[in-house]
Design a protein around this motif. Structure first.
Motif, short mmCIF file in Angstrom:
data_model
loop_
_atom_site.label_atom_id
_atom_site.label_comp_id
_atom_site.label_asym_id
_atom_site.label_seq_id
_atom_site.Cartn_x
_atom_site.Cartn_y
_atom_site.Cartn_z
N LYS A 442 0.83 -1.21 0.00
CA LYS A 442 0.00 0.00 0.00
C LYS A 442 0.86 1.26 0.00
CE LYS A 442 -3.97 2.19 2.29
NZ LYS A 442 -4.74 2.28 1.03
N GLU A 443 1.90 1.26 0.83
CA GLU A 443 2.79 2.43 0.91
C GLU A 443 3.50 2.67 -0.42
OE1 GLU A 443 6.79 3.93 3.37
OE2 GLU A 443 6.09 1.85 3.53
N ALA A 444 3.97 1.60 -1.05
CA ALA A 444 4.68 1.74 -2.33
C ALA A 444 3.75 2.28 -3.41
CB ALA A 444 5.24 0.39 -2.74
N LEU A 445 2.53 1.75 -3.45
CA LEU A 445 1.58 2.19 -4.47
C LEU A 445 1.10 3.61 -4.22
CD1 LEU A 445 -0.51 -1.10 -4.87
CD2 LEU A 445 1.18 -0.17 -6.47
N GLU A 446 0.95 3.98 -2.94
CA GLU A 446 0.54 5.35 -2.64
C GLU A 446 1.59 6.36 -3.09
OE1 GLU A 446 -2.41 4.81 1.25
OE2 GLU A 446 -0.25 5.14 1.56
N GLY A 447 2.86 6.00 -2.89
CA GLY A 447 3.93 6.90 -3.32
C GLY A 447 3.94 7.07 -4.83
N ALA A 448 3.77 5.97 -5.56
CA ALA A 448 3.74 6.04 -7.02
C ALA A 448 2.52 6.80 -7.51
CB ALA A 448 3.76 4.63 -7.61
N ALA A 449 1.37 6.54 -6.89
CA ALA A 449 0.13 7.22 -7.30
C ALA A 449 0.25 8.73 -7.14
CB ALA A 449 -1.05 6.69 -6.49
#
Length: 465
Positions: A442-449
């Motif tokens: 979730k953290e990785a995807l939030e950063g990319a988003a």
């Protein structure tokens, strides 16, 4: 949507069109494009040209089909040129899709560029915004050309606001490849590939033994886009960027977190190998019998089956999705053909005549059999060479069935944004961070988003509503 001054706007827009592989068959993609002549009414593009009628019109086509794909494209060009005397097409290989688009940008002011260009599917929003093209819808309407003969799920991607801006050419989608022999040895039904995330994870555990792993998926942004669509989930807001310009990435939504959590758990369990970003590496591992399952393009099918010949039987299955997921399916990958509006009306009309030739069932059958890309024309499946090819490679029926089973909605129509190549790279970075244990999914995807949304915002400032 109205573009700001093309000469000042496009260099800003172009920053989002760099360095990314195309979503199909391992071919990489073009980048860049400058619009001139943007105020010329599209309807004028089909008027008869004043050039002498006894001279054939020369149409320059830039494409990114190298190697065997290039040979197949050259054959189609040769067949077209000998089929009539009014138009002569000159095909010119321009490198990757990104390289080709950069060359198009550099050529526009001097008008030394092509009349027709092949552009990867994730360049669609950019090409529309560039105002450098005459939509093929203009020619379709003028000719009353019957598009009902073409595959609706393929056309659907290239339609924006009900208008077809380009004609699909090379089209693929991802499928699951699996080693039937390893399935048998693990006590799994070799005729029943896993259809859900849960089934695949369970199969991967049973297949992991004797130094071999259950599978490996390349870290490829295209796969994540497909996993979203297969759950009926949109990747961008505003109807995947189709009801209006997207302003936000939804990469960190439930569909993304669920997918990356599932993927990471299999890697953590050592039932799924992380072999990095290159699909070539997962193909090699699969051919060597080191992994039992992988994902790859339908355009890679013949190569994958041939590489396993004499060693094991290759099975194919639909792209898996979570159990209970909403209706969805796959998004087409590949590229389409755009007619540039800074060329003469005669050249544009000649490009359209070539496009119609390519869409014919006979040509589509040849293209499909010699490249592995889908026929865009339904009647191509009636051609004997296609029937013979399906007999030799029955695994391709999976790809056809998956395309036809796809439910048409905004998720499967595919996202459109002007910075898609950059967004795909950021997605791959997030997957890497999660699989390597640097961040939770979730953290990785939030950063990319967040980064993708920022880039979308910058891009949107270059166009005015």
């Amino acid at each position: 949507m109205k573009l700001l001054n093309a000469k000042t706007t496009l260099p800003l827009v172009l920053s989002g069109m760099m360095a990314l592989t195309a979503a199909c068959g391992g071919t990489t993609a073009p980048s860049g494009g400058t619009a001139t002549n943007s105020e010329k009414p599209a309807a004028d593009s089909t008027k008869k040209d004043a050039a002498p009628t006894n001279q054939p019109v020369k149409v320059v086509w830039w494409h990114s089909m190298g190697g065997e794909l290039g040979k197949a494209a050259d054959k189609l060009v040769s067949d077209f040129n000998t089929s009539q005397k009014n138009v002569v097409v000159e095909a010119v290989f321009q490198g990757t899709y990104d390289e080709s688009l950069n060359k198009m940008k550099a050529s526009m002011d001097s008008k030394s560029g092509p009349a027709l260009i092949q552009v990867y599917e994730i360049g669609s929003r950019f090409m529309i915004d560039s105002k450098a093209i005459t939509p093929v819808q203009t020619f379709i309407d003028k000719d009353k050309y019957d598009v009902s003969s073409l595959e609706e799920n393929i056309l659907n991607y290239y339609r924006v606001d009900g208008k077809l801006y380009s004609m699909p050419f090379n089209t693929s989608n991802p499928i699951l490849y699996y080693n039937k022999d390893m399935f048998k040895a693990a006590g799994l039904d070799p005729e029943k590939p896993p259809a859900t995330y849960e089934e695949l994870a369970d199969a991967a555990k049973k297949l992991t033994k004797d130094g071999k792993a259950g599978g490996s998926f390349a870290i490829y942004g295209w796969f994540m886009e497909q996993f979203f669509a297969n759950q009926g989930a949109e990747l961008l807001n505003n109807g995947n960027g189709r009801t209006s310009l997207a302003t936000e990435s939804l990469l960190a939504g439930d569909a993304g977190v669920k997918t990356l959590t599932w993927w990471k758990q299999m890697v953590d369990d050592k039932t799924m190998l992380n072999l990095g970003r290159k699909t070539d590496d997962t193909k090699k591992a699969f051919a060597a019998g080191q992994i039992a399952m992988t994902l790859d393009s339908t355009a890679s099918l013949r190569g994958i089956v041939n590489s396993a010949e004499g060693k094991f039987q290759v099975g194919t299955g639909f792209l898996p999705k979570p159990s209970g997921a909403k209706d969805g399916g796959v998004i087409v990958g590949g590229a389409s053909l755009y007619i540039l509006n800074n060329r003469s009306e005669a050249e544009q009309q000649g490009a359209w005549e070539f496009i119609k030739f390519l869409a014919d069932a006979k040509q589509q059958a040849y293209w499909h059999v010699n490249t592995g890309y889908f026929p865009i024309t339904k009647k191509a499946y009636d051609e004997q060479i296609v029937k013979d090819n399906l007999t030799k490679y029955p695994q391709f029926q999976t790809a056809v069935d998956q395309l036809h089973a796809t439910k048409m909605n905004l998720a499967t129509q595919g996202a459109v944004m002007g910075v898609f190549p950059e967004a795909r790279q950021l997605t791959e970075g997030a997957i890497e961070e999660a699989l390597n244990g640097k961040k939770q999914p979730k953290e990785a995807l939030e950063g990319a988003a967040k980064e993708i949304s920022g880039k979308i915002g910058t891009y949107n400032k270059t166009v005015s509503k």
